[in-house]
Design an enzyme around this catalytic site. Sequence first.
Site: not given
Length: 544
Positions: A212, A266-267, A269, A295, A329
């Site tokens: 996805k 994102s962290t 999620v 990551e 990032c």
Amino acid sequence: MATGFYKVPKAVNEPVIQYEANSKQRTNLLAMYKKMYNQQIDVPLYIGSEEIRTGETISMHPPHDHKHTVGVYHTAQKEHIEKAINSALEARNKWASTPWQSRAAIFLKAADLLAGPFRDKMNAATMIAQSKNVMQSEIDAVAELCDFFRFNVEFMTQIYQDQPISSEGIWNRMEYRALEGFIYSITPFNFTSIAGNLSAAPALMGNVVIWKPARSQVYSAQIIMEIFKAAGLPDGVINMVTGNSAMITEIVLDNPHFAGVHFTGSTPVFNSFWEQIGRNVNSGKYRSYPRIVGETGGKDFVWMHHTADAKQVATALSRGAFEYQGQKCSAASRAYIPKSKWEDVKNFMGADLESMKMGTPEDTSNFINAVIDNRAFNKLSGYIESAKNDKDAEVIFGGKCDNSKGYFIEPTVILTSNPKYETMCTELFGPVLTIFVYEDNDWKSVLELLDNTSPYALTGAIFSGDRYVIDYATDALENSAGNFYINDKPTGAVVGQQPFGGARGSGTNDKAGSVWNLLRWVSNRTIKETFVTPTDYRYPFLEK
């Protein structure tokens, strides 16, 4: 049937084309950009051998010209995700048993196709859909993705060659099996190469994948699928689905055959994935423990000692914070500068920022392009406006925002007197750098402050001309960054040279583009074969 111990071509980093003025490469690429910009494409779901168009579409717009439409992509419903899972599982047995050299050949071919006939198309798609300038696209969408394909093949052979020792009369072997089930790959907008690698790496090791891509990267994801097909990847090995993220994830993670997740994003999620997977493990839903590889966020730092060169630090900040609008990032988003060097760093950086042009990627003189979408624009402009009004912060460069045509935000530098100011701690993911100036003699305590300011530990850089200071800072910041840079900016990791990934709140540190990442996508089986089998249970110690 294998009839030899095959050696794959030696992996080398793909040369980065510079696209100089009046070069054939620049002319061809900009012609492709113009052609694709004036077309409209229709991106389907790729499930098994089918290209499925559901009729429920979302339009795609360049971030630097959000009123212009370059096409639509179709969104999946629940039945399409279930169909993709079934297609992947149907393909699994044949793909997992495919000889490793055949799997290697597919991805080596994909690399050559990308470096050759697909180069302009992939670059143009990334420039259009993700608003990357020519160089940022070239190093990401072409060079790095080629490197992922080629180096992963080499790393795979290293893994397979790692075999146990055997004693007399015994042959011990290690099999590196594909995981039992399917892999879910969820990829971000900011790097086309990450999108390609997160789906391809598990597939190379014999796994099947539900992929996805981010909604703002679907345009270039389509080109990746074209390359996979042109390279001969069998149907059903990588299935690309688009649509509502929560719905897709819910169905995928609740399937008993879910074997692992490969994620960049994102962290929060990623944390939600852990939570859902944990519940399902506890209920006995899965056949095995899923691999969780991710990551996530970063609040990447640059720390300067008073022995460092101010011009070098200013250049590292200008590049590290503002290349690709800070949407990396690894982008530098907080800096700690000694008081004695601050005026020089500020003046050098100010001159850099004044010379940076901002606009469409089609104009190759633009260093800065648009941020990805309206949500990013609103978030970033909100933080900038707050900094303009807060007593402990000052916007010293940039600060202008304009979304009338595209989502443009000037490279912005905030100076704060509070080392725990919000933009020193919170991940912004945009062209905003916050600087704290400290007393020269406090450098050791500032290292401790730096280490405890953010929950993340992705990348970081230190600058010093004193070797003792470099060694001290390297030890003091041992756990603060998975990719640590000495006298260089904290961005630009190269496959095969600086394996990338961080720990703490930045992810599982499985190092994309390395043997450590590929090992997560195999399940080892040890085989012991005995040539002369014992026929008496008695051991010598039993003798009288």
